[in-house]
Design an enzyme around this catalytic site. Structure first.
Site, PDB file in Angstrom:
ATOM      1  N   HIS A 219       4.693  -8.382  -4.702  1.00 57.08           N
ATOM      2  CA  HIS A 219       3.334  -8.698  -4.235  1.00 57.08           C
ATOM      3  C   HIS A 219       2.910 -10.118  -4.607  1.00 57.08           C
ATOM      4  O   HIS A 219       2.219 -10.297  -5.622  1.00 57.08           O
ATOM      5  CB  HIS A 219       2.348  -7.715  -4.869  1.00 57.08           C
ATOM      6  CG  HIS A 219       2.538  -6.310  -4.425  1.00 57.08           C
ATOM      7  ND1 HIS A 219       1.913  -5.791  -3.315  1.00 57.08           N
ATOM      8  CD2 HIS A 219       3.304  -5.320  -4.925  1.00 57.08           C
ATOM      9  CE1 HIS A 219       2.273  -4.538  -3.163  1.00 57.08           C
ATOM     10  NE2 HIS A 219       3.123  -4.224  -4.121  1.00 57.08           N
TER      11      HIS A 219
ATOM     12  N   GLY B  89       0.869  -1.169   0.000  1.00 60.23           N
ATOM     13  CA  GLY B  89       0.000   0.000   0.000  1.00 60.23           C
ATOM     14  C   GLY B  89       0.900   1.211   0.000  1.00 60.23           C
ATOM     15  O   GLY B  89       1.792   1.318  -0.838  1.00 60.23           O
ATOM     16  N   GLU B  90       0.721   2.070   0.960  1.00 60.88           N
ATOM     17  CA  GLU B  90       1.567   3.249   1.085  1.00 60.88           C
ATOM     18  C   GLU B  90       2.089   3.277   2.512  1.00 60.88           C
ATOM     19  O   GLU B  90       1.321   3.471   3.457  1.00 60.88           O
ATOM     20  CB  GLU B  90       0.742   4.487   0.744  1.00 60.88           C
ATOM     21  CG  GLU B  90       1.581   5.716   0.499  1.00 60.88           C
ATOM     22  CD  GLU B  90       2.706   5.507  -0.501  1.00 60.88           C
ATOM     23  OE1 GLU B  90       2.460   4.982  -1.593  1.00 60.88           O
ATOM     24  OE2 GLU B  90       3.853   5.862  -0.162  1.00 60.88           O
ATOM     25  N   SER B  91       3.402   3.063   2.662  1.00 60.67           N
ATOM     26  CA  SER B  91       3.936   2.880   4.011  1.00 60.67           C
ATOM     27  C   SER B  91       3.757   4.133   4.876  1.00 60.67           C
ATOM     28  O   SER B  91       3.526   4.020   6.079  1.00 60.67           O
ATOM     29  CB  SER B  91       5.404   2.465   3.953  1.00 60.67           C
ATOM     30  OG  SER B  91       6.157   3.409   3.238  1.00 60.67           O
TER      31      SER B  91
ATOM     32  N   GLU C 240       0.594 -11.678  -3.328  1.00 63.03           N
ATOM     33  CA  GLU C 240      -0.872 -11.734  -3.195  1.00 63.03           C
ATOM     34  C   GLU C 240      -1.586 -11.309  -4.482  1.00 63.03           C
ATOM     35  O   GLU C 240      -2.795 -11.482  -4.597  1.00 63.03           O
ATOM     36  CB  GLU C 240      -1.329 -10.870  -2.003  1.00 63.03           C
ATOM     37  CG  GLU C 240      -1.335  -9.372  -2.229  1.00 63.03           C
ATOM     38  CD  GLU C 240       0.044  -8.710  -2.115  1.00 63.03           C
ATOM     39  OE1 GLU C 240       1.061  -9.430  -2.047  1.00 63.03           O
ATOM     40  OE2 GLU C 240       0.088  -7.464  -2.113  1.00 63.03           O
TER      41      GLU C 240
ATOM     42  N   ARG D 126      13.173   3.068  -0.452  1.00 63.63           N
ATOM     43  CA  ARG D 126      11.797   3.153  -0.944  1.00 63.63           C
ATOM     44  C   ARG D 126      11.766   3.515  -2.421  1.00 63.63           C
ATOM     45  O   ARG D 126      12.622   4.230  -2.911  1.00 63.63           O
ATOM     46  CB  ARG D 126      11.014   4.203  -0.169  1.00 63.63           C
ATOM     47  CG  ARG D 126      10.669   3.769   1.235  1.00 63.63           C
ATOM     48  CD  ARG D 126       9.787   4.797   1.900  1.00 63.63           C
ATOM     49  NE  ARG D 126       8.502   4.905   1.216  1.00 63.63           N
ATOM     50  CZ  ARG D 126       7.732   5.995   1.259  1.00 63.63           C
ATOM     51  NH1 ARG D 126       8.112   7.057   1.914  1.00 63.63           N
ATOM     52  NH2 ARG D 126       6.573   6.008   0.620  1.00 63.63           N
TER      53      ARG D 126
ATOM     54  N   ILE E 238       5.526  -3.143  -7.706  1.00 62.21           N
ATOM     55  CA  ILE E 238       4.816  -1.864  -7.877  1.00 62.21           C
ATOM     56  C   ILE E 238       5.500  -0.804  -7.010  1.00 62.21           C
ATOM     57  O   ILE E 238       5.417  -0.882  -5.782  1.00 62.21           O
ATOM     58  CB  ILE E 238       3.326  -1.987  -7.467  1.00 62.21           C
ATOM     59  CG1 ILE E 238       2.639  -3.118  -8.247  1.00 62.21           C
ATOM     60  CG2 ILE E 238       2.607  -0.651  -7.669  1.00 62.21           C
ATOM     61  CD1 ILE E 238       1.251  -3.472  -7.737  1.00 62.21           C
ATOM     62  N   ARG E 239       6.201   0.112  -7.637  1.00 58.41           N
ATOM     63  CA  ARG E 239       6.981   1.122  -6.886  1.00 58.41           C
ATOM     64  C   ARG E 239       7.672   0.455  -5.691  1.00 58.41           C
ATOM     65  O   ARG E 239       7.540   0.890  -4.545  1.00 58.41           O
ATOM     66  CB  ARG E 239       6.082   2.267  -6.416  1.00 58.41           C
ATOM     67  CG  ARG E 239       5.663   3.181  -7.548  1.00 58.41           C
ATOM     68  CD  ARG E 239       4.839   4.347  -7.044  1.00 58.41           C
ATOM     69  NE  ARG E 239       3.709   3.886  -6.272  1.00 58.41           N
ATOM     70  CZ  ARG E 239       3.398   4.333  -5.059  1.00 58.41           C
ATOM     71  NH1 ARG E 239       4.141   5.226  -4.470  1.00 58.41           N
ATOM     72  NH2 ARG E 239       2.349   3.858  -4.455  1.00 58.41           N
TER      73      ARG E 239
ATOM     74  N   CYS F 229       6.089  -5.395   0.303  1.00 55.82           N
ATOM     75  CA  CYS F 229       6.237  -4.039  -0.240  1.00 55.82           C
ATOM     76  C   CYS F 229       6.151  -2.999   0.884  1.00 55.82           C
ATOM     77  O   CYS F 229       7.042  -2.947   1.723  1.00 55.82           O
ATOM     78  CB  CYS F 229       5.223  -3.825  -1.349  1.00 55.82           C
ATOM     79  SG  CYS F 229       5.751  -2.556  -2.506  1.00 55.82           S
TER      80      CYS F 229
HETATM   81  N1  GLN Z   1       6.291   2.800  -2.527  1.00 52.54           N
HETATM   82  C1  GLN Z   1       5.340   2.424  -1.536  1.00 52.54           C
HETATM   83  C2  GLN Z   1       5.767   2.903  -0.137  1.00 52.54           C
HETATM   84  O1  GLN Z   1       6.815   3.401   0.006  1.00 52.54           O
HETATM   85  C3  GLN Z   1       5.148   0.934  -1.500  1.00 52.54           C
HETATM   86  C4  GLN Z   1       4.440   0.508  -2.738  1.00 52.54           C
HETATM   87  C5  GLN Z   1       3.646  -0.745  -2.561  1.00 52.54           C
HETATM   88  O2  GLN Z   1       3.390  -1.226  -1.453  1.00 52.54           O
HETATM   89  N2  GLN Z   1       3.202  -1.277  -3.668  1.00 52.54           N
HETATM   90  O3  GLN Z   1       5.015   2.746   0.782  1.00 52.54           O
END
Ligand code: GLN
Length: 203
Positions: A168, A46-48, A170, A104, A132-133, A77
């Site tokens: 990921h 998600g977004e940390s 999942e 990150r 993903i990123r 992630c």
């Molecule tokens: N770049 C995101 C972060 O720093 C992580 C991306 C992801 O969980 N797919 O939280």
């Protein structure tokens, strides 16, 4: 045996599906009381930064305690970022527990997300992985086992009962990495039961 999934933000439903496909009971964790009776917990992607803001107070304190005391945890992630001791060169103010440094967004912006297959130690040569990123693991401590690499960068690792992946699992149909975590949790539960029995007979 019940496995929790931190349900504050991110790919919660997808982890639930993977775990349920393995026949495991799953509980969404939103509050510190949801941790009671769990055998392990998953931190989704998600977004940390958002997740760090939401996992605050007593929930964060208890998770931190568990992360530092051998409780089975699996971070993918953004979830991996929560467990890293060092993030972008700084000692993390969040959970920590795992002796790794992560960078990150090392795999680039959203548009640079990609899918590949990886050789994963203990699983096989052909594990599908969606990035993903993604954060990359730039350093591991002596107690950390690197389980997979992509372009000579570590993207999956284990330290005791802590398992992390930059990507990921999942988001694919392949449940082998989830099975690895469920096995870690099952083993840990089994050892705890033996220890409790031993302690009971010593009394
Ligand atoms: N770049 C995101 C972060 O720093 C992580 C991306 C992801 O969980 N797919 O939280």
């Amino acid at each position: 045996m019940i496995i929790g999934i931190l349900d504050l933000q991110g790919a919660v439903r997808e982890h639930r599906t993977s775990l349920e496909r393995l026949g495991v009971a799953v509980r969404a964790v939103k509050d510190v009381s949801d941790l009671d009776g769990l055998s392990g917990i998953v931190f989704p992607g998600g977004e940390s930064t958002a997740m760090q803001r939401l996992a605050a107070g007593s929930l964060r304190d208890r998770l931190r305690e568990l992360a530092h005391n051998g409780f089975p945890m699996f971070g993918t992630c953004a979830g991996m970022i929560l467990l890293a001791n060092t993030v972008d060169g700084k000692a993390t103010p969040h959970l920590g527990g795992m002796d790794i440094a992560v960078a990150r967004n090392a795999s680039g912006r959203q548009v640079h997300s990609f899918e590949t297959t990886l050789a994963v130690k203990g699983i096989g040569p052909d594990v599908p992985a969606v990035f993903i990123r993604a954060p990359y693991i730039v350093r591991i401590g002596p107690d950390v086992d690197a389980l997979a690499e992509y372009n000579e960068t570590i993207v999956m690792a284990r330290q005791g009962q802590l398992l992390v992946a930059s990507f990921h699992p999942e988001l694919t149909e392949d449940v082998r990495i989830h099975r690895m975590f469920v096995d870690i949790a099952r083993q840990h539960r089994h050892q705890n039961e033996i220890q409790q029995k031993q302690e009971a007979t010593q009394l």
